[in-house]
Write a protein that holds these residues in place. Structure first.
Motif, PDB file in Angstrom:
ATOM      1  N   TYR A  33      15.138  44.172  -2.099  1.00  0.00           N
ATOM      2  CA  TYR A  33      16.360  44.100  -2.904  1.00  0.00           C
ATOM      3  C   TYR A  33      16.899  45.502  -3.194  1.00  0.00           C
ATOM      4  CZ  TYR A  33      15.516  39.119  -3.890  1.00  0.00           C
ATOM      5  OH  TYR A  33      15.343  37.760  -3.785  1.00  0.00           O
ATOM      6  N   ARG A  34      15.989  46.404  -3.526  1.00  0.00           N
ATOM      7  CA  ARG A  34      16.427  47.769  -3.805  1.00  0.00           C
ATOM      8  C   ARG A  34      17.058  48.408  -2.574  1.00  0.00           C
ATOM      9  NH1 ARG A  34      12.661  52.964  -4.176  1.00  0.00           N
ATOM     10  NH2 ARG A  34      12.626  52.355  -1.987  1.00  0.00           N
ATOM     11  N   ASP A  35      16.406  48.231  -1.424  1.00  0.00           N
ATOM     12  CA  ASP A  35      16.947  48.806  -0.186  1.00  0.00           C
ATOM     13  C   ASP A  35      18.299  48.208   0.168  1.00  0.00           C
ATOM     14  OD1 ASP A  35      14.681  50.339  -0.051  1.00  0.00           O
ATOM     15  OD2 ASP A  35      13.673  49.102   1.467  1.00  0.00           O
ATOM     16  N   ASP A  36      18.436  46.890  -0.057  1.00  0.00           N
ATOM     17  CA  ASP A  36      19.732  46.245   0.187  1.00  0.00           C
ATOM     18  C   ASP A  36      20.801  46.830  -0.741  1.00  0.00           C
ATOM     19  OD1 ASP A  36      18.627  44.617   2.108  1.00  0.00           O
ATOM     20  OD2 ASP A  36      18.427  42.857   0.795  1.00  0.00           O
ATOM     21  N   GLY A  37      20.396  47.092  -1.981  1.00  0.00           N
ATOM     22  CA  GLY A  37      21.337  47.667  -2.939  1.00  0.00           C
ATOM     23  C   GLY A  37      21.769  49.061  -2.540  1.00  0.00           C
ATOM     24  N   ILE A  38      20.832  49.863  -2.077  1.00  0.00           N
ATOM     25  CA  ILE A  38      21.158  51.228  -1.651  1.00  0.00           C
ATOM     26  C   ILE A  38      22.113  51.202  -0.460  1.00  0.00           C
ATOM     27  CG2 ILE A  38      20.211  53.337  -0.643  1.00  0.00           C
ATOM     28  CD1 ILE A  38      17.659  52.830  -2.266  1.00  0.00           C
ATOM     29  N   LYS A  39      21.855  50.295   0.481  1.00  0.00           N
ATOM     30  CA  LYS A  39      22.735  50.181   1.639  1.00  0.00           C
ATOM     31  C   LYS A  39      24.152  49.785   1.216  1.00  0.00           C
ATOM     32  CE  LYS A  39      23.309  47.766   6.059  1.00  0.00           C
ATOM     33  NZ  LYS A  39      22.746  46.740   6.979  1.00  0.00           N
ATOM     34  N   ALA A  40      24.245  48.808   0.314  1.00  0.00           N
ATOM     35  CA  ALA A  40      25.555  48.373  -0.174  1.00  0.00           C
ATOM     36  C   ALA A  40      26.256  49.502  -0.930  1.00  0.00           C
ATOM     37  CB  ALA A  40      25.408  47.145  -1.064  1.00  0.00           C
ATOM     38  N   LEU A  41      25.492  50.260  -1.696  1.00  0.00           N
ATOM     39  CA  LEU A  41      26.048  51.382  -2.455  1.00  0.00           C
ATOM     40  C   LEU A  41      26.632  52.421  -1.511  1.00  0.00           C
ATOM     41  CD1 LEU A  41      26.449  52.952  -5.105  1.00  0.00           C
ATOM     42  CD2 LEU A  41      24.089  53.759  -4.891  1.00  0.00           C
ATOM     43  N   GLU A  42      25.880  52.752  -0.466  1.00  0.00           N
ATOM     44  CA  GLU A  42      26.347  53.744   0.506  1.00  0.00           C
ATOM     45  C   GLU A  42      27.598  53.268   1.244  1.00  0.00           C
ATOM     46  OE1 GLU A  42      22.881  54.256   2.875  1.00  0.00           O
ATOM     47  OE2 GLU A  42      21.983  55.763   1.540  1.00  0.00           O
ATOM     48  N   GLU A  43      27.737  51.961   1.389  1.00  0.00           N
ATOM     49  CA  GLU A  43      28.890  51.393   2.082  1.00  0.00           C
ATOM     50  C   GLU A  43      30.077  51.168   1.146  1.00  0.00           C
ATOM     51  OE1 GLU A  43      27.290  47.855   3.780  1.00  0.00           O
ATOM     52  OE2 GLU A  43      26.347  48.910   5.488  1.00  0.00           O
ATOM     53  N   GLY A  44      29.872  51.444  -0.143  1.00  0.00           N
ATOM     54  CA  GLY A  44      30.949  51.265  -1.107  1.00  0.00           C
ATOM     55  C   GLY A  44      31.096  49.846  -1.614  1.00  0.00           C
ATOM     56  N   ASN A  45      30.124  48.990  -1.325  1.00  0.00           N
ATOM     57  CA  ASN A  45      30.150  47.609  -1.821  1.00  0.00           C
ATOM     58  C   ASN A  45      29.412  47.552  -3.163  1.00  0.00           C
ATOM     59  OD1 ASN A  45      31.443  46.750   0.555  1.00  0.00           O
ATOM     60  ND2 ASN A  45      29.479  46.519   1.609  1.00  0.00           N
ATOM     61  N   TYR A  46      30.067  48.033  -4.191  1.00  0.00           N
ATOM     62  CA  TYR A  46      29.399  48.251  -5.470  1.00  0.00           C
ATOM     63  C   TYR A  46      28.975  46.942  -6.138  1.00  0.00           C
ATOM     64  CZ  TYR A  46      31.547  52.758  -4.576  1.00  0.00           C
ATOM     65  OH  TYR A  46      31.934  53.931  -3.983  1.00  0.00           O
ATOM     66  N   LYS A  47      29.786  45.913  -6.017  1.00  0.00           N
ATOM     67  CA  LYS A  47      29.438  44.634  -6.624  1.00  0.00           C
ATOM     68  C   LYS A  47      28.151  44.086  -6.018  1.00  0.00           C
ATOM     69  CE  LYS A  47      31.265  39.998  -7.562  1.00  0.00           C
ATOM     70  NZ  LYS A  47      32.434  39.085  -7.378  1.00  0.00           N
ATOM     71  N   ASP A  48      28.049  44.124  -4.681  1.00  0.00           N
ATOM     72  CA  ASP A  48      26.829  43.654  -4.019  1.00  0.00           C
ATOM     73  C   ASP A  48      25.645  44.545  -4.365  1.00  0.00           C
ATOM     74  OD1 ASP A  48      28.294  41.639  -2.872  1.00  0.00           O
ATOM     75  OD2 ASP A  48      28.491  42.611  -0.917  1.00  0.00           O
ATOM     76  N   ALA A  49      25.906  45.842  -4.477  1.00  0.00           N
ATOM     77  CA  ALA A  49      24.832  46.778  -4.813  1.00  0.00           C
ATOM     78  C   ALA A  49      24.258  46.456  -6.185  1.00  0.00           C
ATOM     79  CB  ALA A  49      25.358  48.212  -4.784  1.00  0.00           C
TER      80      ALA A  49
END
Length: 258
Positions: A33-49
């Protein structure tokens, strides 16, 4: 002719890296979950992050540990970048409560409070961070400085904000964003020559092109000084460098008639 504040130029990217060792079972899920959040954060998908970071925390019940602190830092970043400043304040509250008054937490809580409209809180956090970080080396320092200065301006104290910015300049911290704010403070006091000097210093600073407001505001100052030809030339330069702008084109039309 209206000025441009340049608040939007300020983009915050925090780098928070913590090496951990993954376990098994539920621990493996929370790391996923944390890794998925970091990936979403880097992609600018803040809600998913934010959603992924919340899941990572929810998987592990109990006391806040090292892993949770890591996730909370990422979540605070995502909340801030998403514009949910009040949520970011809440997360930094937790970090400070658990991990202590670290300057980096105070810096970003200051910026978050400013975004949420808590001017007094933003200034207080900035001042406290400065006490704990006299060398001004903690992450988020510039974010907090800009936030505290903007809070002072919003509170009707441009002179206090100017003192803050001048202190940063004296310490070698000033860049194009700070010079833009300094110019706006001078404009608030109708000190057109002082404003022009600040904007010109900003334009001469490295990465000035990342703060398009400097050229726009320089044109505004020339217009206020009655130097319409210089104002027109500068506004046309602004459009040439930074692209079409409806507001700038409207001002060009006005200046061409002067």
């Amino acid at each position: 002719m209206k000025r441009k504040t340049g608040y939007g130029t300020l983009l915050i990217v925090l780098i928070l890296i913590l090496t951990v060792t993954a376990g098994c079972g539920k621990k493996e899920n929370r790391y996923t979950y944390r890794d998925d959040g970091i990936k979403a954060l880097e992609e600018g998908n803040y809600k998913d992050a934010i959603s992924s970071f919340n899941r990572a925390i929810d998987v592990k019940k109990g006391l806040v540990g090292k892993f949770d602190m890591d996730v909370l830092k990422y979540r605070a970043e995502a909340e801030y970048l998403s514009g949910d400043y009040q949520a970011a304040v809440g997360t930094y509250d937790i970090l400070i409560k658990v991990d202590g008054e670290k300057p980096e937490y105070l810096n970003m809580r200051s910026a978050s409070k400013a975004g949420a409209g808590d001017n007094d809180g933003a200034i207080a956090d900035y001042n406290r961070s400065s006490e704990l970080d006299p060398d001004s080396t903690a992450p988020g320092r510039m974010n907090a400085l800009m936030a505290a200065g903007a809070a002072m301006e919003n509170a009707g104290s441009p002179s206090d904000a100017m003192t803050l910015y001048e202190g940063a300049a004296a310490a070698g911290e000033a860049g194009p964003m700070i010079y833009n704010r300094m110019g706006l403070c001078r404009m608030a006091e109708k000190d057109w020559d002082g404003a022009l000097e600040a904007f010109q210093k900003g334009l001469a600073a490295p990465e000035a092109s990342k703060v398009p407001e400097l050229l726009f505001n320089t044109a505004v100052v020339y217009e206020r000084k009655g130097e319409f030809k210089k104002a027109l030339d500068t506004m046309e330069q602004y459009v040439s460098v930074h692209g079409p702008d409806e507001e700038a084109q409207r001002e060009i039309t006005f200046l061409e008639s002067r």
